[in-house]
Design an enzyme around this catalytic site. Structure first.
Site, short mmCIF file in Angstrom:
data_model
loop_
_atom_site.label_atom_id
_atom_site.label_comp_id
_atom_site.label_asym_id
_atom_site.label_seq_id
_atom_site.Cartn_x
_atom_site.Cartn_y
_atom_site.Cartn_z
N MET A 322 5.29 -7.44 5.74
CA MET A 322 4.73 -7.79 4.51
C MET A 322 5.23 -6.87 3.54
O MET A 322 5.85 -6.08 4.10
CB MET A 322 2.98 -7.66 4.86
CG MET A 322 2.40 -8.70 5.65
SD MET A 322 0.54 -8.37 5.67
CE MET A 322 0.44 -6.88 6.40
N GLU A 323 4.72 -7.08 2.05
CA GLU A 323 5.24 -6.26 0.99
C GLU A 323 4.74 -4.79 1.22
O GLU A 323 5.42 -3.82 0.45
CB GLU A 323 4.94 -6.67 -0.32
CG GLU A 323 3.41 -7.08 -0.42
CD GLU A 323 2.97 -7.76 -1.63
OE1 GLU A 323 3.95 -8.08 -2.42
OE2 GLU A 323 1.66 -7.64 -1.99
#
Length: 835
Positions: A322-323
């Site tokens: 994920m970011e």
């Protein structure tokens, strides 16, 4: 001890041991939590549970289009499962839907859990296995307490076809090692993806309309149970934190306080579980409770506490970074879901009395509330009522027909004014004072009241406008005499018929024409009104004559058998008309059977393609050749006379465009929908242009520049709300029709289009503007102020004649989600009546 007794004791001991050691999903399914489970593995595990636990029962409630089982599992304590049917009847009796109440069976709370309505949101189904296991786990003392007063109805996979499509793809492209990087192919799902069902419909938007086989079968059972709580388990973008109630605004005004209160209870209870694990989440954002055909709103309007749970996971495959730099795995996703879902069951069990009282009061209050809004809905007699009553039946909404005439006054849907009208025999009467009062009022409410314009979906759906039926909403109770059905007199067909007449006024007309074309039977269509004795043939009316079909043996019997599904058909015994419109004259055009090619594949909006495919394959059952856009060069286009371009982006080369141009000039017909019209925009030889003149274009560009300059002084905080001023998420827009053109036949005086995009084109020059938005147009639902200024005198449907062929431009999709009945007729006009 005898040998037989010893064997029996061993068997009992083994059975008790098996119950005490129920296998978990990870013990039963290889790689559970690491790889998507096959659908048959899901079914096998639930079969294992039903064979090894006395606390679960299976009900197969249907089959998908691809013949996969649709299953429900009832989970409760053994005593409740023995009395399941009486518990169901008691529940219905408490809200006026049954007379079979028994005092011997205590009231129970019913919690329905739905997983995987979107096939590629597969952590839902994976979590359903864990949820079922924990509810049945003999060593779980907590769940045993819940099940004493709770019936859990668990649907592990609403959309098995989509789930299997995605699962088979993910399995096929998976290697032995996970690849959490963003650009691995397991994070880039191929067209059309697994989100949708066989016909690429979004089943989460189909609860009320029930156009799809999965919805029809599921909701029939749902309405036989009417749970107090319904949980819809989803996934969203993998970077998104978990979402659980309370829901976001807008909340429909008919939602009761008890439903809102339980949302707050769930929010607190689930957040406590998530806080302990340091899991990220959000509430009251994005997912509202307004559009009535969702898995949370439909139950809500039926008195349940409907709710959505959303885990970040779409596009994550088996694992993704994920970011924020952390990885999310299948195990993470299903664990979050299982925790939230089990908390819903726990919370419902602990709030049993509150929920039961709220549920029952909801139905009582709804009937009282009906007297304060609109008491009765009256729909004028019309051939399209047949399809509308089918929707009412699917939703168990009561209705009747007027059996006498009466005067009344009410809100007229078509002009948004209160006016006097006359009720006539066979008009449809729907009372708001009925067991499903709220759902009835929501589906028929003339003006949806938004308490927040940031809605997640369409904001208008009034059924009279969707079905093209003149309707009135009446505040006062009506005392008109009614009947349960319309009596249809049998037709006595003479031995010799000159021609049969089928009115062109509903989808059934198109279904009949489809059968006639496929049977090689020649059909004509009226361009103008024609009178033959007592029979008046309206524009679009189908004529099947003996003269056109001399080789049909037993003409009367053959044709009448085909057209009898439409009760308003008739016959004429002469071709000589009373108004100079004879059968053999120019008024009756011989129809050409469509030979259809439709393109699919990358770049095309899958749901819009699916709506077209479903219409052809299921609604009118007409043959269509479907070809991937990548194979277009291999197609001999002249084998077809109709090309359907669904909404999407078509990357045609210049040579391919020229080939299509030549085909059109030589008699081909293109139906271009939504963004597909850009293929013809501002191209030499075509009429499609956004502006009627150079001056209009310059004026628009100047206005846009002025707006941009003003934006420099605005704050950031209000930017989202300012943006919606230029949007139209889904509203009903009035359109003026050219009733003299075949594309408008059977639609009435005005067409109300469901507009879901901001696309606007000035009325076209050198083309037929079949439907356009007038200056002072009426609208229903949310329309942004900026877009509202741009819509007057813009075209919605037009026909561009080129050589011997034509291009039909559809700025809006008349087949949107398959429920816009008047749109189905408009599309049928385009397919069959426009040459």
């Amino acid at each position: 001890m005898t040998k037989n007794l010893y064997a029996a004791l061993l068997f009992v001991t083994a059975s008790i041991s098996a119950l005490a050691q129920l296998k978990s999903p990870s013990e039963f399914i290889p790689n559970y939590g690491k790889q998507i489970s096959y659908y048959h593995q899901v079914e096998d595990y639930f079969k294992y549970l039903t064979e090894n636990s006395a606390l679960i029962k299976k009900q197969q409630y249907g089959l998908t289009n691809e013949q996969r089982d649709l299953n429900l599992y009832f989970i409760s304590d053994a005593e409740n499962l023995k009395n399941l049917e009486q518990i169901r009847l008691n529940n219905l009796a408490s809200i006026g839907l049954s007379d079979s109440k028994s005092a011997s069976t205590q009231d129970k709370i019913i919690v329905w859990l739905s997983f995987n309505v979107h096939g590629n949101e597969f952590a839902g189904t994976e979590s359903a296995l864990t949820v079922a296991y924990e509810l049945l786990n003999p060593s779980n003392e907590e769940t045993k307490k819940w099940l004493k007063n709770t019936i859990v109805i668990l649907d592990p996979c609403i959309n098995p076809d989509g789930y299997s499509r995605y699962g088979n793809w993910l399995r096929e492209i998976s290697g032995k090692k996970n690849h959490p990087g963003l650009y691995d192919r397991e994070h880039m799902e191929e067209w059309p993806g697994g989100r949708y069902n066989h016909y690429l419909f979004d089943l989460n938007r189909d609860w009320a309309w029930q156009t799809q086989v999965e919805s029809k079968q599921r909701i029939k059972v749902y309405n036989q149970w009417m749970p107090q709580v319904h949980t819809d388990v989803h996934e969203m973008s993998y970077n998104s934190p978990y979402f659980f109630p309370p829901a976001a605004e807008p909340l429909h005004e008919f939602i009761e306080q008890y439903q809102k209160d339980f949302h707050n209870v769930l929010g607190k209870n689930i957040s406590q579980k998530f806080d302990k694990q340091n899991w990220m989440y959000n509430t009251r954002e994005r997912f509202d409770l307004f559009y009535p055909s969702y898995g949370d709103t439909y139950p809500t309007y039926n008195g349940a506490v409907g709710l959505t749970l959303e885990q970040g996971g779409i596009g994550a495959g088996r694992e993704i970074t994920m970011e924020n730099g952390t990885n999310v795995t299948i195990k993470d996703r299903l664990t979050h879901h299982a925790t939230a879902v089990l908390t819903v069951v726990e919370s419902a069990a602990s709030q049993k009395e509150v929920l039961l009282k709220g549920f029952r009061d909801f139905h009582t209050n709804a009937r009282k509330k009906a007297k304060g809004v609109y008491n009765t809905y009256v729909l004028k007699g019309n051939a399209k009522l047949e399809q509308l009553t089918e929707v009412l039946k699917k939703n168990d909404i009561e209705f009747s027909y007027a059996d006498a005439s009466a005067n009344a006054s009410g809100f007229h849907y078509q002009n948004k004014k209160t006016e006097s009208f006359k009720i006539e025999p066979n008009d449809l009467i729907i009372k708001a004072d009925q067991p499903r009062s709220v759902l009835t009022q929501v589906l028929f409410e003339p003006n949806q009241k938004l308490n927040d314009s940031l809605s997640y979906d369409i904001t208008a759906w009034a059924l009279p406008l969707a079905y093209g039926v003149e309707g009135y909403a009446v505040k006062n109770a009506l005392s008109v005499k009614t009947k349960t059905a319309i009596e249809i007199a049998p037709k006595n067909i003479p031995a010799s018929v000159y021609a049969f007449y089928v009115p062109w006024n509903s989808r059934t007309s198109a279904q009949i024409l489809s059968i006639l074309h496929q049977g090689g039977i020649k059909v004509r269509s009226a361009m103008k009104k024609a009178v033959f004795g007592t029979i008046t043939i309206e524009p679009g009316g189908l004529i099947i004559s003996r003269a056109d079909n001399p080789k049909i043996a037993d003409f009367e019997k053959t044709v009448s058998e085909i057209i009898k599904i439409k009760s308003d058909y008739s016959f004429i015994t002469t071709g000589f008309s009373a108004n100079s419109k004879d059968i053999g004259g120019e008024n009756f055009v011989l129809l050409k059977a469509p030979k259809i090619l439709m393109l699919s594949g990358k770049g095309i909006v899958s749901t819009e393609f699916g709506a077209n495919w479903h219409y052809l394959d299921e609604v009118i059952k007409y043959p269509v050749s479907i070809v991937e856009t990548s194979n277009f060069n291999r197609v001999k286009l002249y084998n077809y006379n109709t090309l359907i371009l669904s909404d999407g982006s078509y990357d045609f080369s210049d040579d391919q465009k020229k080939h299509i141009d030549e085909w059109i000039k030589n008699g081909g017909k293109v139906i271009a929908m939504s963004s597909a019209i850009s293929l013809f925009q501002d191209r030499e030889g075509y009429a499609l242009s956004m502006f009627a003149s150079k001056e209009d274009k310059e004026k628009s560009e100047k206005e846009e520049k002025e707006i941009e300059l003003k934006k420099r002084f605005l704050d950031f905080e209000g930017s989202e709300r300012r943006e919606i001023s230029g949007t139209i998420p889904g509203a009903i827009i009035e359109n003026k029709l050219d009733k003299t053109y075949p594309m408008a036949f059977g639609l009435g005086n005005t067409y109300y289009s469901l507009k879901t995009n901001e696309r606007s084109f000035s009325l076209l020059k050198n083309a037929i503007n079949v439907a356009y938005i007038p200056k002072n147009f009426l609208s229903y639902g949310f329309v942004g102020n900026d877009i509202k200024k741009k819509l007057p005198e813009t075209v919605t449907f037009a026909v561009d004649k080129r050589g011997d062929g034509s291009v039909i431009y559809m700025m809006d999709n008349p087949l949107f989600r398959g429920f816009w009945e008047n749109g189905i007729l408009l599309f049928s006009n385009s397919l069959f009546l426009v040459n």
